[in-house]
Design a protein around this motif. Structure first.
Motif, short mmCIF file in Angstrom:
data_model
loop_
_atom_site.label_atom_id
_atom_site.label_comp_id
_atom_site.label_asym_id
_atom_site.label_seq_id
_atom_site.Cartn_x
_atom_site.Cartn_y
_atom_site.Cartn_z
N ILE A 117 46.22 -4.11 67.75
CA ILE A 117 46.20 -3.24 66.57
C ILE A 117 44.94 -3.41 65.73
O ILE A 117 44.53 -2.46 65.06
CB ILE A 117 47.46 -3.44 65.70
CG1 ILE A 117 47.62 -4.88 65.24
CG2 ILE A 117 48.70 -2.97 66.44
CD1 ILE A 117 48.79 -5.07 64.29
N LEU A 118 44.33 -4.56 65.76
CA LEU A 118 43.12 -4.74 64.94
C LEU A 118 41.96 -3.94 65.49
O LEU A 118 41.01 -3.64 64.76
CB LEU A 118 42.73 -6.22 64.88
CG LEU A 118 43.76 -7.18 64.26
CD1 LEU A 118 43.14 -8.55 64.08
CD2 LEU A 118 44.29 -6.63 62.95
N MET A 119 42.02 -3.55 66.75
CA MET A 119 40.96 -2.76 67.35
C MET A 119 41.34 -1.29 67.50
O MET A 119 40.47 -0.42 67.54
CB MET A 119 40.61 -3.30 68.74
CG MET A 119 40.13 -4.74 68.76
SD MET A 119 38.64 -5.02 67.79
CE MET A 119 37.51 -3.88 68.55
N SER A 120 42.63 -1.01 67.58
CA SER A 120 43.07 0.35 67.90
C SER A 120 43.59 1.13 66.70
O SER A 120 43.82 2.33 66.81
CB SER A 120 44.18 0.29 68.96
OG SER A 120 43.72 -0.34 70.13
N HIS A 121 43.77 0.46 65.57
CA HIS A 121 44.28 1.12 64.37
C HIS A 121 43.33 0.90 63.20
O HIS A 121 42.52 -0.03 63.19
CB HIS A 121 45.67 0.59 64.02
CG HIS A 121 46.74 1.04 64.97
ND1 HIS A 121 47.63 2.05 64.68
CD2 HIS A 121 47.05 0.63 66.22
CE1 HIS A 121 48.44 2.23 65.70
NE2 HIS A 121 48.12 1.39 66.66
#
Length: 795
Positions: free
Chosen positions: A474-478
């Motif tokens: 999530i830190l890279m995709s959101h």
């Protein structure tokens, strides 16, 4: 299985993404050495670079191979780990999940499950979802709002179903709207190419001239976020020039239903002076010059063969006097008339002449097939944009028609995701449900990371204190990566399962090693892209021994279920029993599938225009409240949204846009790389050689005005962050648009390429520069495809 004594050639399919391309894997002395396409498979005509690079993925030196426990404090920039046993990892995880549930309710533990569209989670998703349901967790980050929500759920408010697959063998015109199939779905792309070679026309809506855009009869270089205006403009031309399917609109949409001018509600039988029930709707019979009742239960009007009005203004005798009404289609046509090609040119930057040409092309080349995906999804106005596209498609009359988007017959299978296990009262605790009652939250508890971070950091509307994460980076995709990192560090407990130690995994307390599809069993009962493919069923057995102690997501879900006390709900840990339960309605035997590694072809057949009763079964119609294609959506209106999809300017990621253009004059949109799946794959040498560094595409004139050379390092700045990339000139872009790819964090030791700090301005994490300040009000999508930015040269 075939091959020499030293080389085995094993049929299967690549499970790295939604494409599920049929392939042959070569095994030599227990090692995967090569993956080739399998032309005999319905999805095996080609294989992308990612599938061909699978041997490097399977045998990569940086893979997680053993369960790990954090031994350094949360927030440590260089976390330290110790190896532990599976029993300790699972026991600790189960104990912490139970503790948090006992102290705060099971809603205090959120789940996160990576997408099945762009990862290898398709093998494990049903079982992980079943675990979530058994635990009673109403919250799961599944990225649905960024990937499939409008296509799979918003379209249902128009057609009563997700947008079905196109029957490309018979189509006359293919429309790819925000969907670069060449980079995202290879079996679909090969079918589009075949349709094009056969003579089908091709329309591509994309800010970039990539993939099929270079071969299109009409490439519409749309301004990011203005798709709704474009759809209304094309529809307006079709209506003005009588190019739409009038019979379909009259007979199978709620376009004839009368709308009250005083309150915008559909006129009901209860409103009439002659009486009627509130569930019935009213149309106008031009021949009789009178109102006509429609009964949705039988999907029929009270008189057959009535001449239904699609335009006009009618004074209908009501219980309390005359009620002025107009047909819903007339209101839609009026909306479209406000978007003349000339006005749409101003809004979208597409020439008015091209808009007219596209409308005429779609009308004259049918049947029309439509594909939309992430290019339409990730905007602050994505839901109504998608509604506008859906209504445009409805005008063609191609839904479930031969050569259109067809509801293929599917193999009957059991739902093993645990749907129904969770109490309805518990589901009502889903984060964000009150704000988005028709969003992904209502569909299946799919929440946004914005809601998750608020619950962790601000305890609103209640505190989330634990997280069970399966592969979702999530830190890279959101959006809002820094806030996300702070939230993950604030959790009392987090467990993360993955193939590599991702930036998100680095914030966990326990990390579990997941194996690759070539090291585990898997099964697919629908290969989607055609009726033939929907009848192909295949069990993919593990081809090599799993490295280290890595396990499948399914194994982890079953094992954790036993530690939590749910063994009976998980067939006492027998995954094969779960497969048999899934297959039971189909009549297919699991052992038979195992003995046919190439799969079994079930001769399924479909009929067309099933809404007209051609498929047998229940009364004809669509699966909507009115049993009609809903041009005017009462469901949306009832929940406070517009019944017709008027265009709303994209938020650009900034709520107050008064001075935004002064400092951030460019529009940043993101794109998918054909080499990588989201934030995965940068460590694979075969892929990294093709695309070695993060780049931002920019028009040469835009670059020259900023003193930027082709290939030079630049700073990409938004109102919420900054990162570093290399410039790549792209003369086909609009000068006001720049394009970048998300997901850059991983280094590549084989090529001596360092990784990137995911939260630093010196890094290349695109999503760290995005915030959740403006999101789609219906579906919750963050504007990853339309953001205000500036690009400057670096010395």
């Amino acid at each position: 299985m075939a091959g020499s004594d030293s080389v085995q050639r094993i049929p299967g399919y690549c499970a790295l993404c939604i494409s599920s391309c049929g392939c042959i894997s070569l095994i030599e002395q227990g090692r995967l050495t090569k993956v080739e396409p399998d032309p005999s498979h319905p999805t095996g005509k080609a294989l992308c670079a990612k599938g061909r690079a699978a041997p490097e993925l399977v045998h990569h030196e940086d893979r997680l191979l053993y369960p790990l426990r954090r031994v350094s404090p949360k927030g440590d920039p260089n976390p330290e780990w110790e190896r532990i046993s599976w029993d300790e990892a699972l026991s600790t995880t189960a104990r912490e999940m139970k503790r948090l549930a006992d102290e705060n309710g099971s809603e205090s533990v959120a789940f996160s499950i990576t997408t099945t569209a762009g990862t290898a989670m398709q093998d494990g998703y049903p079982w992980v979802e079943r675990l979530r349901q058994a635990f009673g967790c109403p919250n799961v980050v599944a990225s649905m709002e960024l990937c499939n929500f409008t296509r799979d759920f918003l379209y249902a408010h128009t057609f009563g179903s997700a947008m079905p697959m196109a029957e490309l063998e018979n189509t006359g015109c293919v429309v790819l709207w925000g969907h670069n199939a060449s980079a995202t779905w290879l079996p679909l792309a090969t079918r589009v190419a075949a349709a094009r070679a056969r003579g089908a026309k091709l329309v591509v809506v994309d800010p970039r001239r990539v993939g099929f855009a270079a071969k299109a009869d009409q490439w519409l270089r749309v301004r990011p976020g203005s798709d709704g205006a474009l759809a209304l403009g094309i529809a307006g031309v079709m209506i003005e020039e009588e190019l739409f399917n009038r019979d379909f609109v009259r007979d199978w949409s709620n376009g004839p239903f009368l709308v009250r001018e005083d309150n915008g509600q559909l006129l009901s039988g209860a409103d009439l002076d002659a009486g009627g029930d509130s569930a019935s709707r009213v149309a106008w019979d031009k021949a009789a010059g009178a109102a006509l009742l429609y009964d949705s239960a039988s999907a029929s009007y009270e008189r057959l063969g009535a001449d239904l009005a699609l335009a006009g203004n009618f004074a209908v005798p009501g219980r309390d006097g005359v009620i002025q009404c107009r047909p819903a289609f007339e209101l839609y046509a009026e909306l479209c008339r406000r978007y003349s090609p000339e006005r749409v040119e101003e809004l979208t930057w597409i020439p008015a002449a091209q808009i007219r040409e596209t409308a005429r092309l779609m009308a004259s080349s049918g049947p029309v097939s439509l594909f939309t995906w992430a290019g339409v999804e990730q905007h602050s106005n994505s839901s109504q944009n998608s509604r506008a596209i859906a209504l445009l498609y409805a005008l063609t009359g191609s839904f479930d028609a031969k050569g259109g988007n067809v509801l293929f017959t599917k193999l009957p299978t059991a739902d093993v995701t645990g749907s129904g296990m969770m109490a309805e009262k518990q589901k009502q605790k889903t984060l964000g449900l009150g704000q988005r009652p028709l969003g992904p939250e209502a569909a299946n508890g799919w929440i946004t990371t914005d809601s998750l971070y608020r619950a962790i950091l601000e305890h609103e509307p209640y505190a989330v204190k634990g997280m069970v994460s399966f592969g979702c980076n999530i830190l890279m995709s959101h959006s809002d990566g820094a806030r996300g990192a702070k939230a993950l560090d604030a959790l009392e407990f987090m467990v993360h399962a993955d193939m590599f130690m991702s930036p998100t995994a680095a914030h966990a307390d326990i990390v579990l090693p997941v194996n690759t599809p070539w090291e585990r069993d898997g099964m697919r009962t629908d290969f989607s892209v055609s009726q033939e493919a929907s009848g192909h069923v295949q069990f993919r057995a593990a081809m090599v021994t799993a490295r280290g102690e890595s396990r499948s997501d399914a194994w982890i879900a079953f094992a954790l279920a036993k530690h939590l006390g749910y063994a009976e709900l998980f067939w006492h840990g027998d995954i094969d029993a779960g497969y048999r339960a899934l297959l039971k309605p189909s009549g297919i035997d699991l052992d038979e599938l195992r003995n046919n590694p190439g799969g079994i072809k079930v001769p399924l057949q479909t009929s067309y225009r099933k809404y007209a009763g051609n498929g047998g079964g229940d009364a004809p119609g669509f699966n909507t409240p009115s049993k009609k294609v809903e041009i005017y959506s009462e469901t949306l209106l009832r929940h406070g949204y517009a019944a017709l999809p008027d265009f709303v300017e994209p938020g650009m990621g900034v709520a107050d846009k008064s001075k935004i253009a002064e400092h951030y004059p460019l529009i940043l949109t993101s794109a998918k790389s054909p080499q990588y799946l989201g934030s995965q794959g940068r460590a694979v040498p075969a892929l990294r050689r093709i695309e070695p560094q993060p780049r931002i595409e920019i028009h040469p004139e835009t670059a020259a005005a900023r003193g930027i050379r082709d290939g030079a390092r630049v700073a990409l700045k938004t109102p919420h962050g900054e990162l570093r990339m290399s410039a790549r000139f792209s003369p086909n872009l609009h000068p006001n648009v720049v394009v970048a790819v998300h997901g850059w964090w991983q280094g590549n030791r084989a090529l001596s390429l360092a990784g990137y700090d995911p939260l630093s301005a010196e890094g290349a994490n695109l999503n760290a520069a995005f915030a959740n300040e403006t999101i789609d009000p219906i579906g919750g999508a963050a504007p990853h495809k339309c953001y205000a930015c500036q690009v400057t040269a670096l010395d």
